[in-house]
Design a protein around this motif. Sequence first.
Motif, mmCIF file in Angstrom:
data_model
loop_
_atom_site.group_PDB
_atom_site.id
_atom_site.type_symbol
_atom_site.label_atom_id
_atom_site.label_comp_id
_atom_site.label_asym_id
_atom_site.label_seq_id
_atom_site.Cartn_x
_atom_site.Cartn_y
_atom_site.Cartn_z
ATOM 1 N N THR A 217 -15.345 -12.326 -11.541
ATOM 2 C CA THR A 217 -15.318 -13.718 -11.953
ATOM 3 C C THR A 217 -14.484 -14.509 -10.960
ATOM 4 O OG1 THR A 217 -15.015 -15.200 -13.848
ATOM 5 C CG2 THR A 217 -13.288 -13.572 -13.478
ATOM 6 N N ASN A 237 -19.778 -16.038 -12.376
ATOM 7 C CA ASN A 237 -19.616 -14.600 -12.587
ATOM 8 C C ASN A 237 -20.640 -13.869 -11.737
ATOM 9 O OD1 ASN A 237 -17.572 -14.694 -14.694
ATOM 10 N ND2 ASN A 237 -19.161 -15.552 -15.991
ATOM 11 N N HIS A 268 -11.908 -16.960 -20.940
ATOM 12 C CA HIS A 268 -12.610 -16.281 -22.040
ATOM 13 C C HIS A 268 -12.708 -17.190 -23.256
ATOM 14 C CE1 HIS A 268 -13.933 -13.325 -24.890
ATOM 15 N NE2 HIS A 268 -12.791 -13.356 -25.555
ATOM 16 N N LEU A 273 -16.676 -16.301 -19.368
ATOM 17 C CA LEU A 273 -16.736 -14.967 -18.766
ATOM 18 C C LEU A 273 -18.025 -14.215 -19.067
ATOM 19 C CD1 LEU A 273 -13.061 -13.741 -19.120
ATOM 20 C CD2 LEU A 273 -14.154 -14.994 -17.263
#
Length: 364
Positions: A217, A237, A268, A273
């Motif tokens: 990421t 990502n 997150h 993510l």
Amino acid sequence: MTTHPIAHYNKSERLFALYQRLPRSKDKAISLTELMAGYGTDPNKFSSQRKNLENDLNSLHQIFNTIFYSDALQRIPDWGLNISGQTARFYIESSFSIDVIDEHNLFFWEMLNNYTASYLPIAVQQTISDKLTQVRKQDKAKFNNSPLGQWHTHLMTLPSVIKAPTLNTEVLSAIHQALLSNRQLSIRYVKKWTETATERLVYPKGLVFIDNMLYLTGFNPIADSIDDDKLLTAHRNFTVSRIVTADVLNDANPSWIHRDAFTLSNLHQLGRLEPTQQTQITLVLKVQKYACQHLYERPLSYNQSIIELDNTWNQVTATVANTQRLEDWLVSMSQLAVVIKPTSLKQAVLKRLQSAIALYVDND
């Protein structure tokens, strides 16, 4: 404990004796004068032995820092501060241990060795392997009877139906280096459904594990801005198994990479993510009662609620990230659960189920 004054032994023995001698709590911290009672008793050598004691304490402090990465040996006042006119006192943090059989730490190493070591830098893999080998060789019988040793026969992880992809070790090594040195990364990346690799410049941020897949990421190049939302548009990502080559550049990542807004935990929370349709949704499901039991044990979210609709169905409500994994799970629950809200997710699941039915009908 030693049978002679500590000063009687060579340095390595003295350091170990000091480790045993030092108290394990701040309220019992001990001064140099108090330590000297067990360190050296020859009045003719008091000054030199006291100096040796100071040097030994410094050496022990450095060993804890360089080998164990720990500030376990504490000094009051703190190390590095001027103690002129003060009485320095010393102690070891009660949570620290160098015992060979430490069930909590070694259990962690064992699990790390079994399940994630292949994703870690080679040097770390070797450290884990060496640590476990040392323990097993030192006293095999003791190890096998220890809590850690006994767990060997009680743990097993079943592999995923779909195996993890093979990772390029050179690519993984370059990613590790870039992350630890805060450097930019030049990669050749093959997007899904394409065959040609393209050159990409990445500001790497971290590695993310999802099931048995590994993702890098980070951010595409973008001009600095005070607007975090603007910078977030550059977040990406990358599936590590699709990175063909990776080269660490001399250029450092821009300073904004280290803002609190871009920590892995915050990314997150923002749903960045993994693939998402939007950040958060209120999911409402109608779930068959017998199939709902596992949602009591493994809730979809901390605010999940379940109410009884009738003798057959329960209604489940939860605030969740609208991810691809959520949609996959709902499809897998097709005969056991129905999406009530949101309508867009209900339609997406229905479309996939209709496509699956069509495939089976065509085959018949």
